[in-house]
Design an enzyme around this catalytic site. Structure first.
Site, PDB file in Angstrom:
ATOM      1  N   PRO A 193     -11.576 -17.453   9.475  1.00 23.51           N
ATOM      2  CA  PRO A 193     -11.495 -16.204   8.705  1.00 23.51           C
ATOM      3  C   PRO A 193     -10.752 -15.139   9.491  1.00 23.51           C
ATOM      4  O   PRO A 193     -11.028 -14.912  10.671  1.00 23.51           O
ATOM      5  CB  PRO A 193     -12.962 -15.808   8.514  1.00 23.51           C
ATOM      6  CG  PRO A 193     -13.742 -17.056   8.764  1.00 23.51           C
ATOM      7  CD  PRO A 193     -12.965 -17.842   9.763  1.00 23.51           C
ATOM      8  N   CYS A 194      -9.772 -14.518   8.854  1.00 22.76           N
ATOM      9  CA  CYS A 194      -9.042 -13.393   9.452  1.00 22.76           C
ATOM     10  C   CYS A 194      -9.136 -12.243   8.468  1.00 22.76           C
ATOM     11  O   CYS A 194      -8.712 -12.361   7.323  1.00 22.76           O
ATOM     12  CB  CYS A 194      -7.589 -13.766   9.720  1.00 22.76           C
ATOM     13  SG  CYS A 194      -7.379 -14.985  11.032  1.00 22.76           S
ATOM     14  N   GLN A 195      -9.658 -11.109   8.927  1.00 25.93           N
ATOM     15  CA  GLN A 195      -9.999 -10.026   8.004  1.00 25.93           C
ATOM     16  C   GLN A 195      -9.101  -8.804   8.115  1.00 25.93           C
ATOM     17  O   GLN A 195      -9.197  -7.900   7.306  1.00 25.93           O
ATOM     18  CB  GLN A 195     -11.459  -9.613   8.235  1.00 25.93           C
ATOM     19  CG  GLN A 195     -12.439 -10.744   7.950  1.00 25.93           C
ATOM     20  CD  GLN A 195     -13.850 -10.365   8.342  1.00 25.93           C
ATOM     21  OE1 GLN A 195     -14.084  -9.779   9.390  1.00 25.93           O
ATOM     22  NE2 GLN A 195     -14.813 -10.715   7.499  1.00 25.93           N
TER      23      GLN A 195
END
Length: 501
Positions: A193-195
Site C-alpha cells: 500500500p502506498c498512500q
C-alpha cells in the site's frame, strides 16, 4: 491446517463458518442429485475418524465440546458427514480443502516438486498467487493484514501450510524473515500500500512516512534476494515511478562472495489486454537480478516486450461474457436480508445448473472444468428509490441522466458523484472493479437485471475461477475481490517470467 481442534480454537466465528461451508457443500450436491440426507444425531466410529482427519477433534471426548460450539448445526453436520462417507464418489475432491489430513498430503507432494518458488506479500485474497499457481509456480509464503483475506487465502490454497499464510505486520515479518522463508525464492510479488503521491515540497515523495510499507517490501527483497520481483500498484504511483526505480537500483546484496543488484522497469498495463473482461489499469514493476540477466539474456524490458506481445493472443472480452451462464437473481427488498440465502436472491453456496465452460471466457477462467457449485452469487439489498433508478437507466447512463432527475438523491453533487449511479455496458469490458463496491455497488448496476452485480459476477470480471470461494461477511467479499490483481493478468505475466527461471 485449515481446522484447529475444537478445544484449541482461537476464532470461533471462523471455525463455525468453515463447518457451515462443509455442510452446504454436501447439501448442495445432494440437492442437485435429488438425494435426501438422512438425519444423524449420534456420531458413528467412521464419522469420528473423519472428524479426526479433518482436524476438528483429537479424540472421542471432543464431540461434546463440538456440539456445544456449533450448537444447532451439530446434528446437521453429523448428517452431512455421514452422507459424504456414503457417497464419496459423488464428491471426488470437492471437500479436500476442509480436511487437514488431505491438505497435508498435498503440501508434502508440493514441497517435493521442482516448481518455481514464489513469495506473495500483501497477498489479499490471493489474485496474484492464483494466477502464478495456475502457471505452475509453488507459493512458499504469503501474508496480509486483513483477517478475512487470510481466511479466504488459506481455504483456496490448500497446497500451502496455513502457518505460512500469515496475518502479520510486514515489519515484523521482515525482521524474522529467515524463520518463515527457508527456500531459495525465484520471485517475490506483491502490492505494498502506498498512500501519498502528491506531498508538496518534498524531493522524494516515496519517502513519505505513509509509504513505510513499501520500504519494508524493498527490505524484504534485500533479505530474500529473489531472481525476479513483481510489484504492482495503482496508476497514481506513476508520479513516484522514477523514485521507485532509484530504490531498486540502489539494492546491493552481498551473499556467498557475490554482489547482487537489480535492473528494473515499469509499465502501465490494462487487464483487458490480457483477456480479462474488464478495463483495469495497474502499474507493474519488474526487476531482474544481475546474474539472471546475464545468464538468461533477459532484462525487464525484454519481459515487458514479451508480455505485450501476448496481447494479440488474448482479445478483450466483454462484461456479457462474464455474466453469461449464471442464475438470474432478484435484489432483496427488505433490509437485513443480504446475508440470508434464498432461491430468488441467491446464496453463498448454491447449485450450479449451468455450463461452467459455456463460452470461451468462462472456459478460460475455469480452466475447462465443470464446477458443480456457484459461490458468492447473492444479490444485494436494493431500496425502493434505487430499484426505480436501476429500472429507468439504460446501459452507459449515470447520475446525470434526465430519466432519473426527479428521484436522484445526489443531484446537487452530480459534478462530484456523477458516477454514483452507473449502469454497466454489457457489450464492453467492465469498468474497474474496486474495493469501494463494499459501500453500495451503485456504480456497477447490472446491465439487464434490476440490481447491482453480485460478488461472484465481480469475481468473474476479475477472472477468478468459479470455485474460488470468498469467506467472511458479504460486504467484505467485495473488498477482497476489488483489491485483487486479475488472475489471468497474473497468469500471463507468470508464464513469461517462467521461461527464464
Amino acid at each position: 491446517m485449515i481446522f484447529e481442534c475444537v478445544k484449541h480454537i482461537t476464532n470461533k466465528e471462523e471455525f463455525i463458518e468453515k463447518i457451515l461451508i462443509y455442510i452446504r457443500l454436501v447439501e448442495v450436491l445432494a440437492e442437485r442429485e435429488k438425494i435426501s440426507i438422512p438425519h444423524i444425531n449420534i456420531p458413528s466410529d467412521e464419522i469420528i475418524d473423519e472428524m479426526k482427519d479433518m482436524g476438528i477433534i483429537s479424540d472421542d471426548g471432543d464431540c461434546r465440546l463440538l456440539k456445544k460450539t456449533i450448537a444447532v448445526n451439530y446434528n446437521r453436520f453429523l448428517s452431512a458427514l455421514s452422507f459424504y462417507l456414503s457417497h464419496k464418489q459423488l464428491y471426488g475432491k470437492q471437500l479436500d480443502k476442509l480436511n487437514n489430513k488431505k491438505r497435508k498430503l498435498l503440501q508434502e507432494k508440493e514441497a517435493k516438486s521442482d516448481k518455481p518458488k514464489i513469495v506473495d506479500f500483501f497477498a489479499g485474497a490471493g489474485g496474484l498467487s492464483c494466477g502464478f499457481t495456475q502457471a505452475g509456480y509453488r507459493v512458499c509464503f504469503a501474508n496480509d493484514f486483513e483477517d478475512v483475506c487470510i481466511r479466504t487465502y488459506r481455504y483456496n490454497h490448500p497446497e500451502l501450510p496455513s502457518e505460512l499464510v500469515l496475518k502479520e505486520d510486514v515489519r515484523k515479518i521482515v525482521s524474522n524473515i529467515c524463520y518463515y522463508i527457508k527456500d531459495d525464492i525465484d520471485i517475490v510479488v506483491g502490492g505494498p500500500p502506498c498512500q501519498s503521491f502528491s506531498s508538496a515540497n518534498q524531493r522524494r515523495i516515496i519517502d513519505d512516512p505513509r509509504n513505510e510499507l513499501y520500504k519494508f517490501y524493498i527490505e524484504a527483497i534485500k533479505k530474500i534476494c529473489p531472481k525476479f520481483v513483481l510489484m504492482e500498484n495503482v496508476r497514481g504511483m506513476l508520479s513516484v515511478a522514477n523514485q521507485v526505480v532509484e530504490d531498486y537500483k540502489a539494492i546491493k546484496i552481498e551473499r556467498d562472495g557475490r554482489v547482487y543488484t537489480y535492473d528494473v522497469s515499469y509499465r502501465l498495463l490494462n487487464s483487458m489486454n490480457f483477456g480479462v473482461a474488464q478495463s483495469r489499469e495497474r502499474l507493474i514493476y519488474l526487476a531482474v537480478r544481475n546474474d539472471i540477466s546475464i545468464s538468461k539474456h533477459v532484462t525487464p524490458e525484454v519481459l515487458f516486450k514479451e508480455i505485450e506481445d501476448c496481447y494479440i493472443k488474448h482479445p478483450p472480452y466483454c462484461l456479457y461474457d462474464a455474466l453469461d451462464f449464471i442464475k438470474p437473481l432478484d435484489a432483496p427488498r427488505i433490509k437485513g436480508m443480504t446475508e440470508t440465502d434464498d432461491d430468488k436472491t441467491g446464496m453463498k453456496i448454491g447449485i450450479n445448473m449451468y455450463d461452467s465452460c459455456g463460452n470461451k471466457y468462462l472456459s478460460i477462467i475455469n480452466q475447462g472444468r465443470q464446477i458443480p457449485y456457484v459461490f458468492n452469487h447473492k444479490a444485494r439489498y436494493c431500496s425502493d428509490v434505487n430499484y426505480e433508478i436501476f429500472k429507468r437507466l439504460d446501459q452507459g447512463e449515470d447520475s446525470t441522466s434526465p430519466k432519473i432527475a426527479d428521484i436522484m438523491p445526489y443531484s446537487r453533487r452530480n459534478g462530484i458523484f456523477k458516477d454514483k449511479y452507473y449502469k454497466l455496458y454489457a457489450d464492453k469490458p467492465c469498468r474497474t472493479i474496486t474495493a469501494h463496491l463494499k459501500m453500495d455497488c451503485l456504480s456497477h448496476i447490472h446491465p439487464y437485471q434490476v440490481r447491482s452485480i453480485t460478488p461472484r459476477e465481480a469475481a468473474r470480471v476479475q477472472s477468478f475461477p468459479d470455485d474460488y470461494l470468498f469467506l467472511g461477511a458479504y460486504l467484505k467479499t467485495y473488498m477482497q475481490i476489488g483489491n485483487a490483481v486479475p488472475v489471468l493478468m497474473a497468469k500471463i505475466i507468470a508464464n513469461v517470467i517462467k521461461k527464464y527461471i
